[in-house]
Design a protein around this motif. Structure first.
Motif, mmCIF file in Angstrom:
data_model
loop_
_atom_site.group_PDB
_atom_site.id
_atom_site.type_symbol
_atom_site.label_atom_id
_atom_site.label_comp_id
_atom_site.label_asym_id
_atom_site.label_seq_id
_atom_site.Cartn_x
_atom_site.Cartn_y
_atom_site.Cartn_z
ATOM 1 N N GLN A 152 -42.213 46.523 -42.933
ATOM 2 C CA GLN A 152 -41.353 47.070 -41.896
ATOM 3 C C GLN A 152 -40.385 48.068 -42.519
ATOM 4 O O GLN A 152 -39.676 47.746 -43.470
ATOM 5 N N LEU A 153 -40.345 49.275 -41.945
ATOM 6 C CA LEU A 153 -39.468 50.307 -42.491
ATOM 7 C C LEU A 153 -38.000 49.911 -42.371
ATOM 8 O O LEU A 153 -37.215 50.090 -43.313
ATOM 9 N N SER A 158 -36.394 56.830 -42.811
ATOM 10 C CA SER A 158 -37.452 57.611 -42.152
ATOM 11 C C SER A 158 -37.562 59.000 -42.770
ATOM 12 O O SER A 158 -38.668 59.510 -43.010
ATOM 13 N N PHE A 166 -48.603 55.583 -45.211
ATOM 14 C CA PHE A 166 -48.578 54.337 -44.446
ATOM 15 C C PHE A 166 -49.017 54.620 -43.010
ATOM 16 O O PHE A 166 -48.766 55.695 -42.474
ATOM 17 N N LYS A 167 -49.685 53.645 -42.441
ATOM 18 C CA LYS A 167 -50.045 53.721 -41.027
ATOM 19 C C LYS A 167 -49.395 52.532 -40.320
ATOM 20 O O LYS A 167 -49.249 51.440 -40.880
ATOM 21 N N ARG A 168 -49.006 52.793 -39.049
ATOM 22 C CA ARG A 168 -48.354 51.736 -38.271
ATOM 23 C C ARG A 168 -49.409 50.949 -37.505
ATOM 24 O O ARG A 168 -50.250 51.531 -36.818
ATOM 25 N N MET A 195 -46.375 48.059 -41.050
ATOM 26 C CA MET A 195 -46.804 49.246 -41.795
ATOM 27 C C MET A 195 -47.732 48.834 -42.930
ATOM 28 O O MET A 195 -47.375 47.976 -43.754
#
Length: 305
Positions: free
Chosen positions: A23-24, A39, A54-56, A61
């Motif tokens: 998690q960002l 971000s 990274f892909k959500r 993530m």
């Protein structure tokens, strides 16, 4: 691909934290960053790389194939930096590094080795080199920068004003013989009794030989006449085996040679007259500072004596 050289450790730690927590926002909080700043940092890193890292997903993530490669190398780089920091700190505090010491035989066994064992418990990354030689060779080696310090006697050829000389100890001479030597059955063996047997001794002028000869002269007796001259401990041990020869050695050496662990069949004669060698010293060159590692060993040595 010079973009990788622009990254800082915080960038690498940031990506590892995202991969760890998924998690960002959580990664930002753990690194004391705001989410907008996190971000922006992720966007900046991905723009430099020219690819998405990274892909959500519903689970959070997850790293892309490029992200996996980046993270793998980030771990290696950060581990290397951690190792570098530890080594630099260890060298600066004396907990790592190399120490070169020279010593005459007795102190090497009785003082240096016990001090080294304690030192290696405190600082296992220190590398210690110990050379054993006569005092003249040791002090010459000190002059030439081969040693950090030595345990020896100051030769008459050297000016002690150029040296830092710390008092250490006297050496006591013990007479080593084969376990079946006739004199072992006697108590308080006299010098006259000793003079009837052959000896294996160091060259004339050596401290132990001078101590033996001085004892005989003080008693009004000539020193032993049947002498094999050798400074080699191995030669002395070989000659003692199966003969009635006598080998004068330091108390530390004879203690080692007669210990049960070595399985040696050697004993020490009980002599009526004590034989004492001139004192040895811990000697340093005044013009050179000790390294942190050498200082640590030197201080441990002073504590030992």
């Amino acid at each position: 691909m010079q973009f990788v050289r622009t990254f800082k450790p915080i960038h690498l730690e940031f990506l590892l934290k995202i991969q760890e927590v998924g998690q960002l926002q959580v990664a930002a909080h753990l690194l004391n960053m705001t989410q907008p700043a996190a971000s922006r940092m992720l966007k900046d890193i991905e723009e430099r790389c020219g690819t998405t890292l990274f892909k959500r997903t519903p689970k959070g993530m997850e790293p892309t194939p490029s992200g996996e490669v980046f993270i793998k190398h980030a771990r290696i780089v950060l581990a290397g930096l951690d190792s570098l920091e530890k080594e630099i700190v260890a060298l600066a505090t004396g907990m790592a590094g190399e120490v070169r010491v020279g010593s005459v035989t007795g102190p090497a066994i009785g003082v240096l080795i016990p001090a080294m064992e304690i030192l290696r418990e405190r600082a296992p990354n220190i590398s210690v080199t110990i050379d054993v030689a006569p005092s003249v060779d040791l002090v010459r080696g000190l002059d030439e920068g081969k040693f950090d310090f030595v345990m020896a006697r100051v030769p008459p050829t050297h000016d002690s004003r150029d040296l830092h000389v710390h008092p250490a100890r006297n050496e006591q001479v013990r007479l080593l013989v084969n376990e079946v030597h006739p004199l072992l059955s006697h108590s308080n063996v006299t010098l006259e009794e000793l003079s009837h047997y052959p000896w294996i001794m160091q060259e004339r002028g050596s401290p132990i030989r001078e101590a033996v000869e001085t004892s005989f002269y003080a008693a009004g007796l000539p020193p032993p006449e049947r002498v094999v001259n050798s400074s080699s401990l191995l030669i002395a041990l070989a000659l003692l085996k199966g003969t009635d020869m006598i080998a004068p050695l330091s108390e530390e050496v004879t203690g080692l040679m007669t210990s049960e662990g070595l399985g040696a069949k050697l004993r020490v004669i009980n002599v009526a007259v004590p034989m004492t060698v001139s004192p040895y010293f811990i000697i340093r060159d005044r013009s050179r500072e000790l390294t942190p590692a050498a200082t640590l060993f030197y201080e441990q040595l002073l504590a030992e004596i």
